[in-house]
Write a protein that holds these residues in place. Structure first.
Motif, mmCIF file in Angstrom:
data_model
loop_
_atom_site.group_PDB
_atom_site.id
_atom_site.type_symbol
_atom_site.label_atom_id
_atom_site.label_comp_id
_atom_site.label_asym_id
_atom_site.label_seq_id
_atom_site.Cartn_x
_atom_site.Cartn_y
_atom_site.Cartn_z
ATOM 1 N N LYS A 116 49.224 60.408 17.899
ATOM 2 C CA LYS A 116 49.578 59.605 19.062
ATOM 3 C C LYS A 116 50.351 58.362 18.613
ATOM 4 O O LYS A 116 50.252 57.942 17.456
ATOM 5 C CB LYS A 116 48.318 59.177 19.817
ATOM 6 N N PRO A 117 51.120 57.755 19.512
ATOM 7 C CA PRO A 117 51.858 56.532 19.143
ATOM 8 C C PRO A 117 50.891 55.401 18.787
ATOM 9 O O PRO A 117 49.738 55.382 19.237
ATOM 10 C CB PRO A 117 52.649 56.202 20.408
ATOM 11 N N ALA A 118 51.364 54.471 18.000
ATOM 12 C CA ALA A 118 50.585 53.270 17.711
ATOM 13 C C ALA A 118 50.459 52.441 18.981
ATOM 14 O O ALA A 118 51.363 52.432 19.818
ATOM 15 C CB ALA A 118 51.258 52.455 16.608
ATOM 16 N N PRO A 119 49.333 51.733 19.174
ATOM 17 C CA PRO A 119 49.146 50.947 20.393
ATOM 18 C C PRO A 119 49.934 49.644 20.369
ATOM 19 O O PRO A 119 50.516 49.261 19.361
ATOM 20 C CB PRO A 119 47.640 50.665 20.386
ATOM 21 N N LYS A 120 49.939 48.990 21.528
ATOM 22 C CA LYS A 120 50.487 47.640 21.694
ATOM 23 C C LYS A 120 52.019 47.619 21.584
ATOM 24 O O LYS A 120 52.672 48.651 21.700
ATOM 25 C CB LYS A 120 49.840 46.682 20.695
ATOM 26 N N LEU A 176 49.302 40.278 19.489
ATOM 27 C CA LEU A 176 49.021 39.292 18.443
ATOM 28 C C LEU A 176 47.512 39.129 18.225
ATOM 29 O O LEU A 176 47.044 39.045 17.082
ATOM 30 C CB LEU A 176 49.650 37.944 18.804
ATOM 31 N N VAL A 177 46.752 39.099 19.318
ATOM 32 C CA VAL A 177 45.293 38.990 19.199
ATOM 33 C C VAL A 177 44.728 40.234 18.521
ATOM 34 O O VAL A 177 43.854 40.143 17.647
ATOM 35 C CB VAL A 177 44.661 38.783 20.586
ATOM 36 N N VAL A 191 51.603 39.690 6.538
ATOM 37 C CA VAL A 191 51.126 39.132 7.810
ATOM 38 C C VAL A 191 49.642 38.821 7.663
ATOM 39 O O VAL A 191 48.821 39.714 7.495
ATOM 40 C CB VAL A 191 51.352 40.119 8.964
ATOM 41 N N ASP A 192 49.307 37.534 7.705
ATOM 42 C CA ASP A 192 47.916 37.137 7.530
ATOM 43 C C ASP A 192 47.435 36.344 8.746
ATOM 44 O O ASP A 192 48.193 36.066 9.680
ATOM 45 C CB ASP A 192 47.732 36.337 6.241
ATOM 46 N N ILE A 193 46.174 35.960 8.738
ATOM 47 C CA ILE A 193 45.587 35.284 9.887
ATOM 48 C C ILE A 193 46.217 33.914 10.140
ATOM 49 O O ILE A 193 46.511 33.583 11.298
ATOM 50 C CB ILE A 193 44.059 35.193 9.728
ATOM 51 N N PRO A 194 46.489 33.085 9.117
ATOM 52 C CA PRO A 194 47.173 31.822 9.408
ATOM 53 C C PRO A 194 48.524 32.020 10.101
ATOM 54 O O PRO A 194 48.880 31.251 11.008
ATOM 55 C CB PRO A 194 47.331 31.183 8.023
ATOM 56 N N ILE A 200 49.848 32.719 17.896
ATOM 57 C CA ILE A 200 48.892 32.874 18.996
ATOM 58 C C ILE A 200 48.621 31.523 19.647
ATOM 59 O O ILE A 200 48.618 31.387 20.879
ATOM 60 C CB ILE A 200 47.579 33.493 18.483
ATOM 61 N N ASN A 201 48.384 30.504 18.817
ATOM 62 C CA ASN A 201 48.074 29.155 19.315
ATOM 63 C C ASN A 201 49.329 28.301 19.309
ATOM 64 O O ASN A 201 49.369 27.238 18.690
ATOM 65 C CB ASN A 201 46.977 28.523 18.457
ATOM 66 N N ALA A 202 50.350 28.763 20.004
ATOM 67 C CA ALA A 202 51.658 28.114 19.931
ATOM 68 C C ALA A 202 51.613 26.667 20.405
ATOM 69 O O ALA A 202 52.362 25.823 19.911
ATOM 70 C CB ALA A 202 52.669 28.898 20.760
ATOM 71 N N VAL A 203 50.727 26.357 21.352
ATOM 72 C CA VAL A 203 50.687 24.983 21.889
ATOM 73 C C VAL A 203 50.185 24.003 20.843
ATOM 74 O O VAL A 203 50.396 22.787 20.992
ATOM 75 C CB VAL A 203 49.808 24.915 23.148
ATOM 76 N N ASP A 204 49.518 24.490 19.807
ATOM 77 C CA ASP A 204 48.983 23.608 18.769
ATOM 78 C C ASP A 204 49.966 23.382 17.631
ATOM 79 O O ASP A 204 49.657 22.686 16.669
ATOM 80 C CB ASP A 204 47.690 24.197 18.196
#
Length: 263
Positions: A116-120, A176-177, A191-194, A200-204
């Protein structure tokens, strides 16, 4: 060069633009297709499993590398066609970010079901010129990709445009989540969590740009009829990219055969 083993500078000629307005049209020439075909086997296989993971699994279970590789890659059919279109979209998006390196997760490695295709969201890249530090030059690139290799009722241009809107309204955020959750227990390479937190937290953080593409990968023999669905005017919210590939079914079939052989 990322962990696929491709120098995307070399891939730039594969995607020469025939025109850019009201949409981007790329006709892959037979000469450039030959260059792509000669290079794509190993990088395509690495889209699904890294060299280290392949070697470790083969040694741990005393299995041939080819059998391990086959357990991760799609069978012939619509999923293989769609995956190839997405990989081509990944290559194209990476070339368009040059001279800055675009860092992207290989979502095909994260499939729960190889059939099946990858999600997201289909193709995501992060642009961070001062990585790992954020800057006001940072950007996120997102492409929705549809492929059409044979005659049928599918409408890749309309489908890519429709699903690109889903990325713009909500799906990219959920992607992204999801990637952040996977990164907690799965190695996503560069691609790491930082990095994910930065987007994800673009406003910060400092401002960043989002760029969206709707990409239709179409067999060259079907192109003229499919172009009837292309809009007459550009949309400021996304870029439509149409990539015409000679004998798309034969091309992706040969590419996956080369990927299996590279194991």
């Amino acid at each position: 060069m990322d962990d696929l083993g491709i120098d995307f500078v070399d891939a730039v000629p594969w995607f020469a633009h025939e025109h850019d307005h009201p949409y981007v049209l790329i006709r892959v020439t037979p000469e450039n297709l030959a260059l792509l075909a000669a290079r794509i086997g190993e990088p395509l296989r690495r889209c699904y499993i890294t060299d280290a993971e392949l070697n470790a699994a083969a040694q741990r279970h005393n299995l041939p590398r080819a059998e391990v590789c086959a357990s991760r890659m799609p069978d012939a059919g619509s999923t293989m066609s769609g995956d190839f279109g997405e990989v081509l979209g990944y290559f194209y998006q990476a070339t368009q970010a040059l001279p800055i390196e675009a860092i992207g997760p290989k979502k095909w490695r994260l499939k729960q079901d190889r059939t099946k295709p990858a999600p997201k969201s289909d193709v995501v890249h992060f642009i961070m010129p001062n990585h790992p530090e954020p800057s006001d030059q940072d950007a996120i690139l997102c492409s929705e990709v549809k492929a059409k290799a044979t005659r049928g009722d599918t409408t890749p241009i309309e489908g890519a445009i429709t699903d690109c809107k889903k990325d713009r309204t909500s799906r990219l955020g959920s992607t992204l989540v999801w990637l952040r959750e996977r990164a907690m227990t799965t190695d996503l390479g560069d691609v790491d969590i930082p990095m994910l937190n930065r987007f994800i937290n673009a406003v910060d953080h400092l401002p960043m740009v989002k760029r969206f593409r709707a990409v239709a990968v179409i067999c060259n023999s079907l192109l003229e009829n499919e172009l009837l669905a292309a809009p007459a005017a550009a949309d400021p919210e996304f870029t439509l990219v149409v990539i015409a590939v000679p004998d798309l079914k034969g091309t992706y079939t040969a590419a996956f055969e080369a990927a299996h052989a590279s194991a």
